[in-house]
Structure formats: C-alpha cells, structure tokens
Design a protein around this motif. Structure first.
Motif, PDB file in Angstrom:
ATOM      1  N   ASN A   1       7.486  -1.154   6.552  1.00 41.74           N
ATOM      2  CA  ASN A   1       8.730  -1.593   6.364  1.00 41.74           C
ATOM      3  C   ASN A   1       9.655  -1.920   7.639  1.00 41.74           C
ATOM      4  N   ALA A   2       9.406  -1.014   8.720  1.00 42.88           N
ATOM      5  CA  ALA A   2      10.171  -1.360   9.864  1.00 42.88           C
ATOM      6  C   ALA A   2       9.476  -2.466  10.757  1.00 42.88           C
ATOM      7  N   LEU A   3       7.994  -2.577  10.658  1.00 43.46           N
ATOM      8  CA  LEU A   3       7.454  -3.635  11.547  1.00 43.46           C
ATOM      9  C   LEU A   3       7.223  -5.039  10.403  1.00 43.46           C
ATOM     10  N   LEU A   4       7.700  -4.796   9.272  1.00 47.68           N
ATOM     11  CA  LEU A   4       7.303  -6.026   8.439  1.00 47.68           C
ATOM     12  C   LEU A   4       7.906  -7.343   9.042  1.00 47.68           C
ATOM     13  N   PRO A   5       9.466  -7.642   9.435  1.00 46.02           N
ATOM     14  CA  PRO A   5       9.890  -8.625   9.958  1.00 46.02           C
ATOM     15  C   PRO A   5       8.873  -9.229  11.064  1.00 46.02           C
ATOM     16  N   LEU A   6       8.395  -8.370  12.121  1.00 49.51           N
ATOM     17  CA  LEU A   6       7.594  -9.052  13.036  1.00 49.51           C
ATOM     18  C   LEU A   6       6.055  -9.632  12.382  1.00 49.51           C
ATOM     19  N   ILE A   7       5.621  -8.831  11.514  1.00 48.77           N
ATOM     20  CA  ILE A   7       4.315  -9.291  11.151  1.00 48.77           C
ATOM     21  C   ILE A   7       4.620 -10.709  10.204  1.00 48.77           C
ATOM     22  N   LYS A   8       5.881 -10.948   9.383  1.00 47.14           N
ATOM     23  CA  LYS A   8       6.113 -11.936   8.804  1.00 47.14           C
ATOM     24  C   LYS A   8       6.035 -13.318   9.916  1.00 47.14           C
ATOM     25  N   GLN A   9       6.235 -13.110  11.210  1.00 51.28           N
ATOM     26  CA  GLN A   9       6.437 -14.006  12.048  1.00 51.28           C
ATOM     27  C   GLN A   9       4.892 -14.222  12.873  1.00 51.28           C
ATOM     28  N   GLY A  10       4.232 -13.028  12.505  1.00 51.17           N
ATOM     29  CA  GLY A  10       3.004 -13.317  13.264  1.00 51.17           C
ATOM     30  C   GLY A  10       1.800 -14.355  12.789  1.00 51.17           C
ATOM     31  N   VAL A  11       0.872 -14.366  13.447  1.00 45.73           N
ATOM     32  CA  VAL A  11      -0.388 -15.442  13.021  1.00 45.73           C
ATOM     33  C   VAL A  11      -1.294 -14.805  11.982  1.00 45.73           C
ATOM     34  N   GLU A  12      -1.978 -13.689  12.515  1.00 45.94           N
ATOM     35  CA  GLU A  12      -2.803 -12.989  11.694  1.00 45.94           C
ATOM     36  C   GLU A  12      -2.201 -12.355  10.375  1.00 45.94           C
ATOM     37  N   LYS A  13      -1.211 -11.848  10.379  1.00 43.91           N
ATOM     38  CA  LYS A  13      -0.069 -11.154   9.320  1.00 43.91           C
ATOM     39  C   LYS A  13      -1.091 -10.298   8.490  1.00 43.91           C
ATOM     40  N   LYS A  14      -1.811  -9.208   9.244  1.00 43.61           N
ATOM     41  CA  LYS A  14      -2.592  -8.144   8.682  1.00 43.61           C
ATOM     42  C   LYS A  14      -2.027  -6.829   8.785  1.00 43.61           C
ATOM     43  N   ILE A  15      -2.094  -6.021   7.629  1.00 43.43           N
ATOM     44  CA  ILE A  15      -1.712  -4.726   7.733  1.00 43.43           C
ATOM     45  C   ILE A  15      -2.785  -3.699   7.115  1.00 43.43           C
TER      46      ILE A  15
END
Length: 266
Positions: free
Chosen positions: A128-142
């Motif tokens: 949840n803390a890193l989700l805003p960054l992941i949403k803006q990424g290219v790969e978008k993988k968790i």
C-alpha cells in the motif's frame, strides 16, 4: 531505467536479488532493510555499484513506509517498476504439530501470529505504501517470495504437520497477492507469489541441525519429487525467479508458481 525495490535484502535470497539486478547498470535497485547492523556485505556491494541504494525502514510501521516511498519516489520521479517482498519470519516451536499445543496454549498464539504479521500483514503495509509509485511504473509488478510449505497440496503429499505458523502465514501472503491481482487488474498491475525452491541460505541451514536432519528432509521432499538431492544456490534460485518474473503478465497474474514457473517446487 527500470526500478526495483527488494524488501529484506541483507542476506540470502534478497541479497542475491540485489546482486544480480545491480550487475546490470540499467537497473535502479533499492534495497530495503530492517537494520544496518547486519548490512555489511550489502553496503560493500553498494559502494562498488552506484545503482544500489540501501534504505533502512520498518515494514511494521505504515508511516515509516510512507516516508520510504517518498524517498524512493524523489529519486525515480514518482515511479517504481517492480516490488519484490522477500522479508519473512519463520517463528518458533516449528516442530510442534497442531495437537502438540495441548497444554502449551501460551506458546500457540505467538507461534501462530508472529509469522503472520511479517509474512502477511506487513505485506499489505508495504504494498500500500509503494502502490502509488507502482501505478506510475512501466512494468507494474508486485512479487511475493512465498514457500512451498504454504501450499495445501505440497503439505498433504509430504505429510508435514509441523511449522504451522510459518506455513499458514505463507499461505495467507499468497492469498493476499491474489486479492491484489483482482483489485489492481484495471490499473495494469500484475502480481505473483513465487517459491524460491529449497535454497542454501542461513535460515535453511539453521533448520537442519545435523546430517540426520538433512537426510530426513530429503526423504520427506522426495515424496513430492523423487529427484530431490539437496538445496540449490541462491544464485540459481534468483536466476530462475527473475526469468519467471520477466514473463509475468496479466495471463498469470495472481498465481502461485515455483521458481521454475510451474508447480515443480524443487
């Protein structure tokens, strides 16, 4: 430049993720650790590779994780491509079966809930803390580093009644990843739970207190895979997992796979 966050990076599998990813100068690697006290080798690697940033944080503290996310975002321009959650807690009383806690009930609650905090609850805090960054990424993988001991069919076949807290918590973490896969599908984010295999790490060695214990473990795992001979190296494990992560897309998002990309756990 692809950006990666590795949670739990001071040694073993997490350290090897940082090592292999940072060997490519195109990758930007953030190594999240609990304490600098055990980060000597990691810091030495970071000195020689300028694409590694070591950040001390607290995955039990959402406010601290938010600060960490802001720190990462300031460097990456508000983006993150891949999050790998490798932090874990094995817990105590691993040899006790469910019924063995009769008369030892005071031990059951910490045995059950302490691994659950790190291996499941803190996963949610971190994502949840890193989700805003992941949403803006290219790969978008968790990516969640799980364990075959958290798989129902594996447990059934090898007949493993002990390590309850660890197994239950890893199963819970895997379910959380599947929940995120469903929730975040429309954002183009994909998730994966992956077992690293039986890896030669300090934690694995600590569980095998004698040659007899090692032989017993091999015998147990051969109920599932007759070809098991022993542990694989962190290098082999991470190389295999990175190949699986590279191929991750919406068609296998939310799955639980082995380091080989299938259900061949060992």
């Amino acid at each position: 430049m692809p950006s990666w966050v590795i949670v739990g990076a001071t040694r073993g599998i997490g350290f090897e993720y940082v090592n292999q990813l940072s060997s490519d100068s195109q990758n930007e690697v953030f190594a999240l650790i609990r304490s600098q006290k055990t980060a000597g080798p990691l810091n030495e690697l970071a000195v020689s590779r300028k694409n590694i940033r070591v950040i001390e944080t607290n995955i039990a503290n959402p406010a601290k994780l938010k600060e960490t996310a802001e720190q990462i975002g300031n460097i990456t321009g508000g983006k993150l491509d891949v999050l790998v959650y490798n932090a874990f807690f094995h817990g105590d009383s691993g040899e006790l079966t469910p019924s063995a806690f009769t008369g030892r009930e005071e031990e059951l609650e910490p045995h059950f809930f302490e691994p659950l905090k790190v291996n499941a609850l803190h996963v949610i805090h971190t994502v949840n803390a890193l989700l805003p960054l992941i949403k803006q990424g290219v790969e978008k993988k968790i990516i969640y580093i799980s364990s075959a001991s958290g798989d129902l069919e594996v447990t059934r076949i090898i007949e493993l009644p002990a390590v309850i807290g660890y197994s239950v918590s890893k199963a819970a973490g895997t379910m959380i990843m599947t929940k995120y896969a469903s929730e975040l599908k429309e954002d183009g984010i994909v998730t994966l739970s992956i077992s690293p295999g039986w890896v030669d790490t300090d934690a694995s060695k600590a569980a095998l207190t004698s040659p007899e214990a090692f032989t017993a473990m091999v015998s147990t795992l051969r109920k599932l895979d007759p070809n098991v001979k022993g542990m694989i190296s962190p290098k082999e494990s991470v190389e295999s997992m990175l190949s699986v992560i590279k191929s991750l897309d919406k068609n296998n998002s939310g799955k639980f796979l082995s380091h080989k990309g299938n259900l061949d756990w060992f």
